[in-house]
Write an enzyme that holds these catalytic residues in place. Structure first.
Site, mmCIF file in Angstrom:
data_model
loop_
_atom_site.group_PDB
_atom_site.id
_atom_site.type_symbol
_atom_site.label_atom_id
_atom_site.label_comp_id
_atom_site.label_asym_id
_atom_site.label_seq_id
_atom_site.Cartn_x
_atom_site.Cartn_y
_atom_site.Cartn_z
ATOM 1 N N ALA A 104 0.861 -1.192 0.000
ATOM 2 C CA ALA A 104 0.000 0.000 0.000
ATOM 3 C C ALA A 104 0.894 1.237 0.000
ATOM 4 O O ALA A 104 0.722 2.149 0.813
ATOM 5 C CB ALA A 104 -0.961 -0.019 1.181
ATOM 6 N N HIS A 121 6.679 6.093 1.792
ATOM 7 C CA HIS A 121 7.547 4.956 1.482
ATOM 8 C C HIS A 121 8.583 5.318 0.413
ATOM 9 O O HIS A 121 9.756 4.937 0.517
ATOM 10 C CB HIS A 121 6.722 3.776 0.955
ATOM 11 C CG HIS A 121 5.780 3.182 1.951
ATOM 12 N ND1 HIS A 121 4.416 3.323 1.864
ATOM 13 C CD2 HIS A 121 6.006 2.440 3.062
ATOM 14 C CE1 HIS A 121 3.837 2.686 2.863
ATOM 15 N NE2 HIS A 121 4.776 2.151 3.617
ATOM 16 N N LYS A 129 7.312 8.276 11.572
ATOM 17 C CA LYS A 129 5.888 8.262 11.936
ATOM 18 C C LYS A 129 5.632 7.130 12.940
ATOM 19 O O LYS A 129 4.876 7.286 13.893
ATOM 20 C CB LYS A 129 4.987 8.086 10.714
ATOM 21 C CG LYS A 129 3.497 8.149 11.083
ATOM 22 C CD LYS A 129 2.601 7.931 9.888
ATOM 23 C CE LYS A 129 2.506 6.475 9.518
ATOM 24 N NZ LYS A 129 1.742 5.689 10.544
ATOM 25 N N SER A 140 -0.726 4.384 4.889
ATOM 26 C CA SER A 140 -1.574 3.533 4.046
ATOM 27 C C SER A 140 -3.024 3.583 4.512
ATOM 28 O O SER A 140 -3.949 3.435 3.714
ATOM 29 C CB SER A 140 -1.054 2.092 4.089
ATOM 30 O OG SER A 140 0.289 2.039 3.682
#
Length: 283
Positions: A32, A37, A151, A188
């Site tokens: 996802a 990313h 995160k 995601s």
């Protein structure tokens, strides 16, 4: 792009390039993929001769079976994004039996209390699952460096502790949180939010920024109570926890001490979607 679904061909390929003196950077993901990313991939490409991205939805880190079932999966989309970001990339997409064998179970780790707070308090067994899959990926891919987003700052600290405890020779690189224009941390899970709740969820980062400002002149307890009051008055968002903790030990603080670094951590539900975020309080 090379895609590996089994570990043995990947191990052989990595051994070959390492015999040539080349370095390997790993970006572990559950797919996802989004801009957050891709920023990790970009950082890895700057430091490494060969970047490997793993795409594997790890079943042992989900304490909620429904959350596992609902986790977004779109391998074709993920691969297309990676091709655009970096042409010479290796992708490892095993199934669960390839990593775990017949018994899909977590190992038990002692992370010296890092796993018992915040996410660990609300997601039983989660970090044993994370530790298990990361350890196996490190053993298979033998990266020189591995890249994780801030995160999931608690996860980042736990992975650092994992390498310390196991002696695996991997440098862990923490990368800054990437945010949407609204300030919402890229995740995601954001794709599961309605357009309305996606806009409202920007309140999470707004609150973190205000908490950071308050922390400069107020106690941790005062700031925590202020944050709780803000969410009591918000009709669409439900606060699960807000904590101010030492950045290294992740222990909740009662008083500030000179020389220590602190971070504010938060988990919030927007409908049934659980969102996490954090902010450094020292800069």
């Amino acid at each position: 792009m090379q895609i590996f679904r089994e570990k043995e061909p990947l191990i052989q390929a990595i051994q070959k390039i390492k015999s040539e003196g080349k370095s390997v950077g790993l970006v572990p993901t559950m797919g996802a993929l989004h801009e957050g990313h891709l920023s990790l991939v970009s950082n890895a490409a700057k430091d490494s001769d060969q970047v490997v991205v793993s795409i594997f939805v790890n079943p042992t880190q989900f304490n909620n079976q429904k959350d596992l079932e609902k986790y977004p999966r779109n391998l074709e989309k993920d691969l297309n994004l990676l091709k655009v970001e970096l042409e010479n990339i290796w992708v490892f997409t095993p199934d669960a039996s390839e990593l775990y064998g017949e018994n899909i179970l977590s190992e038990n780790f002692d992370f010296e209390g890092l796993e018992a707070v915040m996410e660990g308090k609300f997601r039983n067994g989660h970090f044993n699952g994370v530790g298990t899959v990361v350890k196996r990926l490190f053993e298979i891919i033998t990266p020189d460096k591995a890249y994780f987003g801030e995160k999931d700052f608690q996860q980042l600290q736990i992975v650092r502790k994992l390498t310390e405890k196991t002696g695996l020779p991997v440098e862990i690189v923490g990368c800054p949180i990437l945010r949407e224009d609204s300030g919402l941390a890229r995740s995601s899970r954001n794709e599961r939010l309605s357009s309305g709740n996606r806009k409202k969820a920007a309140f999470i980062y707004e609150t973190l920024q205000n908490a950071k400002n308050l922390f400069g002149t107020n106690s941790a307890d005062h700031v925590s109570q202020w944050v709780e009051d803000q969410f009591k008055n918000h009709p669409s968002l439900e606060l699960e926890y807000f904590e101010i903790a030492d950045s290294k030990t992740l222990k909740k603080i009662t008083e500030k001490e000179k020389g220590n670094n602190y971070r504010a951590f938060i988990a919030v539900y927007a409908d049934e979607i659980r969102l996490i975020d954090n902010i450094a309080l020292d800069n």
